[in-house]
Scaffold this motif. Sequence first.
Motif: not given
Length: 102
Positions: A45-74
Amino acid sequence: GIDDLVGYKAAIDLQLYTAWMAGTAIGVFVGPVIDPVALGIEVLFPLLFLGLAVPLLRTRRHWVAAGSAVVFAILATLILPEAWQVTVAAVLAALVGALIGD
């Protein structure tokens, strides 16, 4: 092109809805019988969402927000009650994304 775009979309929507409902029904009956940890499929299930999200990450801002989401979720799973984990992690990650520049 497609002559009847509305009919085409309606047909696709009907197929998607039917597949979603069939999958839900199967999950209702088969889900209680399956132990995802024993089968090693709890990661799907987490891999499904990862597969959906990664193609949407195009800018540094997107990658930082996604990375912080992972850190904040943990961190949220370690600190907060279950009812608040997703909400707090999402709000904090959205704030990071809003505050950081491209």
